[in-house]
Structures are given as C-alpha cells and as structure tokens.
Scaffold this active site. Sequence first.
Site, mmCIF file in Angstrom:
data_model
loop_
_atom_site.group_PDB
_atom_site.id
_atom_site.type_symbol
_atom_site.label_atom_id
_atom_site.label_comp_id
_atom_site.label_asym_id
_atom_site.label_seq_id
_atom_site.Cartn_x
_atom_site.Cartn_y
_atom_site.Cartn_z
ATOM 1 N N GLU A 10 0.827 -1.201 0.000
ATOM 2 C CA GLU A 10 0.000 0.000 0.000
ATOM 3 C C GLU A 10 0.869 1.261 0.000
ATOM 4 O O GLU A 10 1.898 1.295 0.658
ATOM 5 C CB GLU A 10 -0.783 -0.061 1.311
ATOM 6 N N CYS A 21 3.629 8.481 0.833
ATOM 7 C CA CYS A 21 3.977 7.608 1.954
ATOM 8 C C CYS A 21 4.114 6.193 1.393
ATOM 9 O O CYS A 21 3.180 5.679 0.783
ATOM 10 C CB CYS A 21 2.858 7.682 2.993
ATOM 11 N N CYS A 55 5.081 -6.728 8.450
ATOM 12 C CA CYS A 55 6.009 -6.170 9.433
ATOM 13 C C CYS A 55 6.080 -7.120 10.613
ATOM 14 O O CYS A 55 5.105 -7.777 10.943
ATOM 15 C CB CYS A 55 5.487 -4.804 9.900
ATOM 16 N N CYS A 84 3.662 -3.739 16.862
ATOM 17 C CA CYS A 84 3.043 -2.643 17.633
ATOM 18 C C CYS A 84 1.550 -2.937 17.790
ATOM 19 O O CYS A 84 0.871 -3.309 16.833
ATOM 20 C CB CYS A 84 3.264 -1.304 16.942
ATOM 21 N N CYS A 111 -1.287 -1.331 15.474
ATOM 22 C CA CYS A 111 -0.987 -1.170 14.043
ATOM 23 C C CYS A 111 -1.496 -2.353 13.217
ATOM 24 O O CYS A 111 -1.218 -3.510 13.531
ATOM 25 C CB CYS A 111 0.515 -1.005 13.867
ATOM 26 N N CYS A 164 -3.134 2.856 8.527
ATOM 27 C CA CYS A 164 -2.076 2.309 7.663
ATOM 28 C C CYS A 164 -2.211 0.793 7.611
ATOM 29 O O CYS A 164 -2.375 0.137 8.610
ATOM 30 C CB CYS A 164 -0.696 2.596 8.250
HETATM 31 N N1 SAH Z 1 7.719 1.072 11.311
HETATM 32 C C1 SAH Z 1 7.748 2.503 11.292
HETATM 33 C C2 SAH Z 1 6.652 3.097 10.404
HETATM 34 C C3 SAH Z 1 5.297 2.811 10.942
HETATM 35 S S1 SAH Z 1 3.901 3.719 10.376
HETATM 36 C C4 SAH Z 1 7.604 3.022 12.704
HETATM 37 O O1 SAH Z 1 7.342 2.256 13.597
HETATM 38 O O2 SAH Z 1 7.799 4.217 12.902
HETATM 39 C C5 SAH Z 1 4.090 5.378 10.890
HETATM 40 C C6 SAH Z 1 3.519 5.746 12.264
HETATM 41 O O3 SAH Z 1 2.137 5.442 12.412
HETATM 42 C C7 SAH Z 1 4.253 5.062 13.404
HETATM 43 O O4 SAH Z 1 4.516 6.008 14.400
HETATM 44 C C8 SAH Z 1 3.228 4.057 13.879
HETATM 45 O O5 SAH Z 1 3.480 3.677 15.188
HETATM 46 C C9 SAH Z 1 1.943 4.830 13.673
HETATM 47 N N2 SAH Z 1 0.722 4.017 13.615
HETATM 48 C C10 SAH Z 1 0.552 2.798 13.085
HETATM 49 N N3 SAH Z 1 -0.716 2.397 13.194
HETATM 50 C C11 SAH Z 1 -1.385 3.378 13.827
HETATM 51 C C12 SAH Z 1 -2.734 3.555 14.236
HETATM 52 N N4 SAH Z 1 -3.641 2.622 14.036
HETATM 53 N N5 SAH Z 1 -3.051 4.717 14.842
HETATM 54 C C13 SAH Z 1 -2.120 5.675 15.046
HETATM 55 N N6 SAH Z 1 -0.843 5.571 14.684
HETATM 56 C C14 SAH Z 1 -0.475 4.431 14.081
#
Ligand code: SAH
Length: 361
Positions: free
Chosen positions: A103, A116, A123, A127, A130, A344
């Site tokens: 995506e 983006c 991944c 987290c 996510c 995302c």
């Molecule tokens: N792996 C990278 C990129 C992740 S996506 C990282 O961890 O930074 C970019 C940001 O969106 C990250 O800060 C991630 O923690 C956040 N994120 C992912 N899913 C989310 C969600 N459902 N709500 C809010 N932030 C989210």
Amino acid sequence: MEEREVTQRTQKRKDIRSMDYEQLQQEMAALGEKPFRAKQLYQWMHEKLAGSFEEMTNLPKSFREKLKEQYDYTVLTLEDRLISGIDGTEKYLFGLEDGNVIESVLMRYHHGNSVCISSQVGCRMGCRFCASTLGGLTRQLRPSEMLEQIYEIQKISGERVSNLVLMGTGEPLDNYDNLLQFLKLLTDEHGLHISQRNVTVSTCGIVENMRRLADEKLQITLALSLHASSQEKRKELMPIAFKYEIHDVLDACRYYFEQTGRRITFEYSLVGGVNDSDKDARDLATLIGDINCHVNLIPVNPIKERSFVQPYREVIEAFKNKLEKNHINVTIRREMGRDIGGACGQLRKSYIDAKGRDAQE
Ligand code: SAH
C-alpha cells in the site's frame, strides 16, 4: 527450447532497477557494452520511468533482448486506487511480481505532494495498535520496489512528488541495506532527485541502525515512534521496547541530531486511557525536554482487531497544551483521506482477507 524457458524463469535474475549508476556501469562493462549505454539505461529507468525494456526506443533491439534475458525489470501493477472526495488524498494498492500486495498513499499539501510508501511486505515489529503487523513479515522490499511506488504514483496521477515519508507498512530500519540503496537512487540528481531534506524515515527504534544511519550523515529527517512516556508503558504498546530501553533509543536520537544537525520528530499515537493523561504529558516533556525535536501527536486510528480508542478532542488539546507549556514544539497530525479511511495497512489487509475468503469459497 522449452527447458531453457523454464530455467530462465525460475532462475533469480539480477534486479537492474535497484542498481545505482556505478553498478550499472560495471554491469555494462561486463556485458561488453559501450559505457554510454549505462547512462541511457539509467535515464530510462529513473528519469523517464520506463515501464519495460521495450519502451527504451533509442536502444538497439538486440541490446533490449539481451537485457530482457539477463535482468529482472521491476514494475508494480495497480490493483486498486481510492481517491478522497475531501482532500484529494489517494490510496494505492500495488501488486508485486510474486503476487504480494503493498500500500502507498499520495497526500496533497500546499507545500507540495507527499507520498507515503511501504518498506516491507508486512512487518514483524508487532506494535499493538498497528494493522500492518497483524500478519507478520512476509518479505523485504527491494530498492526498486520502494522506488516504483513513487514512480507509479507520479505516472498515474500525472503530478510531481516532492516529499517522501517512509511511514507505510514495514519497519525501514529492519530493511537497512535496501533502504540505503533506495535513498541513494531516490535522491540522485539523475533520478527523481528528491531533496534529502524532504525525506522522512520513521522507525520504531532499532538502536544500532539509528546510529548507523546517523553515521551516514544524510540530511533526511528521522522520526521516532515513541508513543509512551516511560519504558514500562512503551512495552505495553510496542514489543520492540523489550529489546531496546527507552533511554538508549533517546540517546540514539541525540546522536542522530549531533551527527546530522537534523531535528528529530517524535511520533506519539494518543490512545484513550492508555497514554493520554496529564502525567503522561509531563513525563514526556521531561523525557525529551533536552532534545531538539518536534512532537507529532497522532490520535490513534482504531482497528477492529484491537479495542484502542481515540481520546476526546479536549484531551488531545490538553495534552498538546501541556507539552507547549513545557516549551516543546508540537502539532496534531491532520487526518488525511478520512473518507477512504482506515489506518495504515488496512487497505492491504482488507484485500488479503477478501482474497482469502475467495479462495475458501
Ligand atoms: N515502522 C515505522 C513506520 C510505521 S507507520 C515506525 O514504527 O515508525 C508510521 C507511524 O504510524 C508510526 O509512528 C506508527 O506507530 C503509527 N501508527 C501505526 N498504526 C497506527 C494507528 N492505528 N493509529 C495511530 N498511529 C499508528
């Protein structure tokens, strides 16, 4: 003849679109081609954004045939495109050659177009909030597959991309070598030539690679997903915190600033009742108060697999005010493309879920 076809297809050929100019020059020399062929090819691949060797019309047909035999030419296929009626944000679902999907998002701001992109298929960072991590890591993306997301978006939208964020699916610093090669190609003056200052790499905090990146002394912005004001709370949201202590992660941020002079961005996803209290804001201000930084508050985007909720608007504002009172630069992330929705990784996930259902039926 048939046998030859099969071996050629199963054989892993070199990925020509991931090669930088020097590598391409060496390849052409090894093939016994004239040096200027490297320049022509590079132009076709990274400036004119050719979709195949066939499109490279000023190269002799025999040379194109040779290239086709020797190399893989990475192109993504458009599987789906959603356009927001609110702010023009576009979500793209791209197919890779092996059938996986990724995506990418195009966001329109007054300072220019920002894309983006994803850095991995899936991944493995886990987290809790996510969607990208729910199915684990499938594989790394090659430099060409990261580039092609931007190339295809430019071609399809017909608009120039000036900014790039690595905030799609995946952990960029878990795909370090490919990331670096991608950045080299992306910022190369003979390619899209996107300024390093317009690139942001977001990481959950893989300390040794943050330090390696700092030593590269690039002018890109490092965004750290902090999401908590203490080690204990961080562990509740981010499994990576079991591996790296919060103070070590923050020291790596300080080091990044020392080496590059680039202000750090901290991402802090606000989760109702979890990390949004007054005390959280105070602790956060203490934790990062000495760092030249900017905090980006992201009201959590709820996913159906988890029960996390956004804090009320007043709570978000109060959190922001508290940080500001403590002299911390802070913004609340504007939600883009609300109507084409989802967090995302959700477009990819819904596609995979639907495919899975199809397969069962
Ligand atoms: N792996 C990278 C990129 C992740 S996506 C990282 O961890 O930074 C970019 C940001 O969106 C990250 O800060 C991630 O923690 C956040 N994120 C992912 N899913 C989310 C969600 N459902 N709500 C809010 N932030 C989210």
